[in-house]
Motif scaffolding. Structure first.
Motif, PDB file in Angstrom:
ATOM      1  N   LEU A  21      84.105  72.635  70.469  1.00  0.00           N
ATOM      2  CA  LEU A  21      83.301  72.620  71.954  1.00  0.00           C
ATOM      3  C   LEU A  21      82.599  73.956  71.993  1.00  0.00           C
ATOM      4  O   LEU A  21      81.641  74.085  72.315  1.00  0.00           O
ATOM      5  N   LEU A  22      83.160  75.076  71.600  1.00  0.00           N
ATOM      6  CA  LEU A  22      82.576  76.390  71.736  1.00  0.00           C
ATOM      7  C   LEU A  22      81.424  76.277  70.661  1.00  0.00           C
ATOM      8  O   LEU A  22      80.254  76.826  71.061  1.00  0.00           O
ATOM      9  N   VAL A  23      81.400  75.730  69.704  1.00  0.00           N
ATOM     10  CA  VAL A  23      80.201  75.623  68.511  1.00  0.00           C
ATOM     11  C   VAL A  23      79.156  74.962  69.265  1.00  0.00           C
ATOM     12  O   VAL A  23      78.040  75.383  69.258  1.00  0.00           O
ATOM     13  N   ALA A  24      79.623  73.762  69.922  1.00  0.00           N
ATOM     14  CA  ALA A  24      78.498  73.084  70.587  1.00  0.00           C
ATOM     15  C   ALA A  24      77.891  73.647  71.850  1.00  0.00           C
ATOM     16  O   ALA A  24      76.628  73.535  71.834  1.00  0.00           O
ATOM     17  N   VAL A  25      78.666  74.457  72.513  1.00  0.00           N
ATOM     18  CA  VAL A  25      78.158  75.041  73.793  1.00  0.00           C
ATOM     19  C   VAL A  25      77.277  76.099  73.170  1.00  0.00           C
ATOM     20  O   VAL A  25      76.069  76.350  74.008  1.00  0.00           O
ATOM     21  N   HIS A  26      77.700  77.008  72.095  1.00  0.00           N
ATOM     22  CA  HIS A  26      76.562  77.781  71.849  1.00  0.00           C
ATOM     23  C   HIS A  26      75.353  77.485  70.993  1.00  0.00           C
ATOM     24  O   HIS A  26      74.401  78.150  71.302  1.00  0.00           O
ATOM     25  N   TRP A  27      75.557  76.305  70.442  1.00  0.00           N
ATOM     26  CA  TRP A  27      74.285  75.646  69.890  1.00  0.00           C
ATOM     27  C   TRP A  27      73.326  75.411  71.133  1.00  0.00           C
ATOM     28  O   TRP A  27      72.140  75.553  70.972  1.00  0.00           O
ATOM     29  N   TYR A  28      74.009  74.942  72.107  1.00  0.00           N
ATOM     30  CA  TYR A  28      73.036  74.423  73.341  1.00  0.00           C
ATOM     31  C   TYR A  28      72.490  75.536  73.802  1.00  0.00           C
ATOM     32  O   TYR A  28      71.186  75.657  74.112  1.00  0.00           O
ATOM     33  N   VAL A  29      73.365  76.799  74.180  1.00  0.00           N
ATOM     34  CA  VAL A  29      72.732  77.940  74.749  1.00  0.00           C
ATOM     35  C   VAL A  29      71.596  78.475  73.791  1.00  0.00           C
ATOM     36  O   VAL A  29      70.461  78.902  74.234  1.00  0.00           O
ATOM     37  N   TRP A  30      71.897  78.483  72.365  1.00  0.00           N
ATOM     38  CA  TRP A  30      70.896  78.848  71.682  1.00  0.00           C
ATOM     39  C   TRP A  30      69.560  78.157  71.580  1.00  0.00           C
ATOM     40  O   TRP A  30      68.356  78.793  71.672  1.00  0.00           O
ATOM     41  N   ARG A  31      69.636  76.868  71.774  1.00  0.00           N
ATOM     42  CA  ARG A  31      68.635  75.898  71.747  1.00  0.00           C
ATOM     43  C   ARG A  31      67.849  76.173  72.988  1.00  0.00           C
ATOM     44  O   ARG A  31      66.399  76.515  72.752  1.00  0.00           O
ATOM     45  N   ARG A  32      68.452  76.101  74.202  1.00  0.00           N
ATOM     46  CA  ARG A  32      67.700  76.266  75.396  1.00  0.00           C
ATOM     47  C   ARG A  32      67.109  77.620  75.535  1.00  0.00           C
ATOM     48  O   ARG A  32      65.995  78.171  76.404  1.00  0.00           O
ATOM     49  N   LEU A  33      67.934  78.884  75.163  1.00  0.00           N
ATOM     50  CA  LEU A  33      67.556  80.152  75.660  1.00  0.00           C
ATOM     51  C   LEU A  33      66.738  80.794  74.598  1.00  0.00           C
ATOM     52  O   LEU A  33      66.432  81.942  74.914  1.00  0.00           O
ATOM     53  N   VAL A  34      66.846  80.478  73.237  1.00  0.00           N
ATOM     54  CA  VAL A  34      66.426  81.277  72.279  1.00  0.00           C
ATOM     55  C   VAL A  34      65.289  80.189  71.539  1.00  0.00           C
ATOM     56  O   VAL A  34      63.922  80.631  71.621  1.00  0.00           O
ATOM     57  N   ARG A  35      65.747  79.121  70.958  1.00  0.00           N
ATOM     58  CA  ARG A  35      64.670  78.405  70.364  1.00  0.00           C
ATOM     59  C   ARG A  35      63.342  77.925  71.260  1.00  0.00           C
ATOM     60  O   ARG A  35      62.288  78.004  70.799  1.00  0.00           O
ATOM     61  N   ASP A  36      63.627  77.184  72.362  1.00  0.00           N
ATOM     62  CA  ASP A  36      62.884  76.729  73.254  1.00  0.00           C
ATOM     63  C   ASP A  36      61.840  77.736  73.978  1.00  0.00           C
ATOM     64  O   ASP A  36      60.786  77.465  74.368  1.00  0.00           O
ATOM     65  N   THR A  37      62.387  79.002  74.112  1.00  0.00           N
ATOM     66  CA  THR A  37      61.501  79.907  74.735  1.00  0.00           C
ATOM     67  C   THR A  37      60.757  81.093  73.885  1.00  0.00           C
ATOM     68  O   THR A  37      60.023  81.768  74.386  1.00  0.00           O
ATOM     69  N   THR A  38      60.811  80.535  72.333  1.00  0.00           N
ATOM     70  CA  THR A  38      59.833  81.516  71.656  1.00  0.00           C
ATOM     71  C   THR A  38      58.992  80.441  70.993  1.00  0.00           C
ATOM     72  O   THR A  38      59.310  79.296  70.656  1.00  0.00           O
ATOM     73  N   ALA A  39      57.626  81.197  70.769  1.00  0.00           N
ATOM     74  CA  ALA A  39      56.809  80.039  70.215  1.00  0.00           C
ATOM     75  C   ALA A  39      56.699  79.740  68.833  1.00  0.00           C
ATOM     76  O   ALA A  39      56.447  78.893  68.320  1.00  0.00           O
ATOM     77  N   GLY A  40      57.493  80.622  67.937  1.00  0.00           N
ATOM     78  CA  GLY A  40      57.999  80.282  66.820  1.00  0.00           C
ATOM     79  C   GLY A  40      58.936  81.466  66.056  1.00  0.00           C
ATOM     80  O   GLY A  40      59.438  82.161  66.779  1.00  0.00           O
ATOM     81  N   PRO A  41      58.958  81.217  64.667  1.00  0.00           N
ATOM     82  CA  PRO A  41      60.055  82.457  64.131  1.00  0.00           C
ATOM     83  C   PRO A  41      59.335  83.701  64.374  1.00  0.00           C
ATOM     84  O   PRO A  41      58.013  83.830  64.416  1.00  0.00           O
ATOM     85  N   GLY A  42      59.987  84.803  64.847  1.00  0.00           N
ATOM     86  CA  GLY A  42      59.734  85.960  64.942  1.00  0.00           C
ATOM     87  C   GLY A  42      60.839  86.859  65.363  1.00  0.00           C
ATOM     88  O   GLY A  42      62.096  86.592  65.167  1.00  0.00           O
ATOM     89  N   ALA A  43      60.872  88.058  65.594  1.00  0.00           N
ATOM     90  CA  ALA A  43      61.647  89.004  65.788  1.00  0.00           C
ATOM     91  C   ALA A  43      62.438  88.635  67.153  1.00  0.00           C
ATOM     92  O   ALA A  43      63.620  88.792  67.073  1.00  0.00           O
ATOM     93  N   ALA A  44      61.654  88.123  68.142  1.00  0.00           N
ATOM     94  CA  ALA A  44      62.483  87.594  69.497  1.00  0.00           C
ATOM     95  C   ALA A  44      63.491  86.476  69.191  1.00  0.00           C
ATOM     96  O   ALA A  44      64.655  86.644  69.398  1.00  0.00           O
ATOM     97  N   ARG A  45      63.174  85.616  68.329  1.00  0.00           N
ATOM     98  CA  ARG A  45      63.942  84.584  67.815  1.00  0.00           C
ATOM     99  C   ARG A  45      64.939  85.025  67.018  1.00  0.00           C
ATOM    100  O   ARG A  45      66.190  84.602  67.249  1.00  0.00           O
ATOM    101  N   ARG A  46      64.867  85.796  66.129  1.00  0.00           N
ATOM    102  CA  ARG A  46      65.942  86.607  65.229  1.00  0.00           C
ATOM    103  C   ARG A  46      66.919  87.152  65.739  1.00  0.00           C
ATOM    104  O   ARG A  46      68.038  86.997  65.732  1.00  0.00           O
ATOM    105  N   ALA A  47      66.349  87.966  66.984  1.00  0.00           N
ATOM    106  CA  ALA A  47      67.365  88.764  67.754  1.00  0.00           C
ATOM    107  C   ALA A  47      68.254  88.005  68.508  1.00  0.00           C
ATOM    108  O   ALA A  47      69.423  88.045  68.598  1.00  0.00           O
ATOM    109  N   GLY A  48      67.554  86.838  69.313  1.00  0.00           N
ATOM    110  CA  GLY A  48      68.470  85.731  70.086  1.00  0.00           C
ATOM    111  C   GLY A  48      69.348  85.141  69.103  1.00  0.00           C
ATOM    112  O   GLY A  48      70.613  85.072  69.673  1.00  0.00           O
ATOM    113  N   THR A  49      68.862  84.780  67.921  1.00  0.00           N
ATOM    114  CA  THR A  49      70.036  84.063  67.336  1.00  0.00           C
ATOM    115  C   THR A  49      71.131  85.048  66.846  1.00  0.00           C
ATOM    116  O   THR A  49      72.483  84.479  66.758  1.00  0.00           O
TER     117      THR A  49
END
Length: 477
Positions: free
Chosen positions: A14-42
């Motif tokens: 459950l914790l892994v799934a919740v963290h993946w969901y938060v990463w997807r919505r808050l990090v991957r979807d809000t960054t235009a592509g690979p870069g410093a912001a996405r690496r920091a969020g990950t």
């Protein structure tokens, strides 16, 4: 053992799934592509849960106290933040399509400007039905047609017909055919992407814009909620006053005031200053008696003995009394009982004392049964005069039915924290007969305090901490 492993596996999944969901919505979807912001969020989504695991592991292990403190603040605060981030992002799922639809409608209504791609709800073919002038060979040419010298040799028209993301001449550079002029029959004007991928002014796709708006709002809501809940805990508990009439209370005890405090939870996060705030608040009420009803600490006497020392300054006419809670049995109950006695509190371990017009009894917490201790109601209440009123100190509300069987008039408890973090109050309500406040069970009344501290995250949402002054009232007056 198999059940324990299964529960651990479910929790980890459950914790892994919740963290993946938060990463997807808050990090991957809000960054235009690979870069410093996405690496920091990950990195943050990976490191912060490790602090949470470290906080719980170090708290249960014999780790150095400085290490417990190092893990506790970031680990516990991330746990609370994760809860409200997830709730806010899930609520945002309903907002996303509405926001995309609003942006699509706005783009469709916006008049076309030179050099800006057209985006409409549907691709609209430009045919003879749509352009009568194009259907008549003898019709005069439009001033905007490619052949018109005022049109800049058709460059503007070509730009309007280019799909989103292309520029005039792009096809020539790639070797493909050049885009048709808008006057050609059957040429569609490109529609907005069904995913909202069109680009509003400024070059940001609608999908990215919506993801950043929803993600930013969710992050702000979670940070604000956790921040305010943390401030409430660190500020200290408020004081409540409750009057409880007891049928058998002697007239001379009418108006007797008991300051009830539970779940102080001195530990790696809440230390000596927290204890001092509680002592000051209790002393300001000038009670006749202080009742500390369990879960005083989250750690050993060696680590937290000095943080508990302000309890020695509690002031009440008839003294201060203490019963164990379940967390004392995680922290060395016998050692803590000895320590609070040194601080001037009277432990009631399945024992009773006579206080003026009523009996005051206390029982060990049910968690002590694992160590051969636990509540013994017969010993605490079995041989008393039932014509006298009885007040029972018991950490957990679940023992209320035993209190009813032993003709207790009032039970004072804690343990529930009032749920501490909404919506956990719904789970706590299912696990306890009373979540908070005063309720009656037959001839016995039960009062449950929400507690003065916090366990785990030093955060309370929807369940503010409290100290309760219970004023006993005699019906003989």
């Amino acid at each position: 053992m198999l059940v324990v492993l299964l529960v651990i596996a479910v929790v980890v999944t459950l914790l892994v799934a919740v963290h993946w969901y938060v990463w997807r919505r808050l990090v991957r979807d809000t960054t235009a592509g690979p870069g410093a912001a996405r690496r920091a969020g990950t990195a943050a989504v990976i490191v912060l849960p490790l602090f949470t695991v470290g906080a719980f592991t170090a708290g249960r292990a014999d780790a150095p106290f400085w290490l417990k403190q190092t893990f506790a603040w970031p680990g516990y605060l991330w746990l609370a933040t994760l809860l409200y981030l997830t709730l806010a992002l899930v609520a945002g799922e309903a907002v996303r399509p509405l926001l995309r639809r609003a942006l699509d409608r706005r783009a469709a209504r916006r008049p076309a400007a030179p050099g800006v791609p057209l985006a409409t709800a549907d691709a609209v073919p430009v045919s003879s039905a749509a352009s009568p002038a194009a259907a008549r060979p003898d019709a005069p040419k439009s001033p905007e047609s490619p052949e018109s010298p005022e049109s800049g040799q058709g460059a503007t028209a070509t730009a309007l017909a280019a799909p989103a993301g292309e520029t005039p001449g792009a096809a020539d550079r790639t070797g493909g055919p050049a885009p048709d002029a808008p006057g050609d029959p059957g040429t569609p004007v490109p529609a907005a992407s069904p995913e909202g991928g069109g680009r509003p002014a400024g070059g940001m796709s609608r999908r990215l814009f919506v993801a950043r708006v929803v993600g930013g709002a969710a992050a702000a809501a979670a940070a604000g909620t956790v921040g305010y809940g943390t401030y409430g805990v660190l500020r200290g508990p408020s004081v409540k006053r409750v009057t409880v009439p007891l049928a058998k209370l002697a007239r001379g005890a009418h108006g007797y005031r008991i300051a009830v405090v539970s779940d102080i939870h001195i530990g790696p996060v809440l230390g000596r200053a927290h204890t001092q705030r509680i002592v000051d608040a209790i002393n300001a009420t000038q009670p006749d008696l202080v009742a500390v009803v369990g879960d005083l600490v989250d750690g050993s006497v060696a680590d937290l003995g000095s943080a508990a020392e302000p309890l020695a300054r509690l002031r009440a006419r008839d003294g201060s009394f203490f019963v164990t809670g379940n967390h004392e049995y995680f922290s060395g109950a016998d050692a803590w009982v000895d320590h609070v006695r040194e601080l001037g509190l009277t432990p009631l371990r399945n024992d009773r004392v006579e206080i003026g017009g009523f009996d005051l009894a206390g029982v060990d917490d049910v968690a002590g049964e694992r160590e051969g201790q636990g509540p013994d109601f017969a010993r605490a209440l079995g041989d008393r005069d039932r014509a006298r009123a009885a007040v029972l100190l018991a950490h957990q509300p679940v023992v209320i039915h035993e209190a009813v069987r032993h003709a207790v008039d009032l039970q004072l408890s804690g343990h529930t924290h009032g749920g501490q973090l909404w919506p956990a109050n719904y789970l706590a309500e299912m696990a306890n007969p009373t979540l908070a406040g005063l309720e009656r069970y037959g001839d016995t009344q039960l009062y449950v305090s929400r507690g003065a501290g916090a366990w785990g995250p030093p955060v309370r949402v929807g369940a503010p901490s409290d100290i309760t002054v219970v004023e006993l009232a005699s019906r003989e007056t």
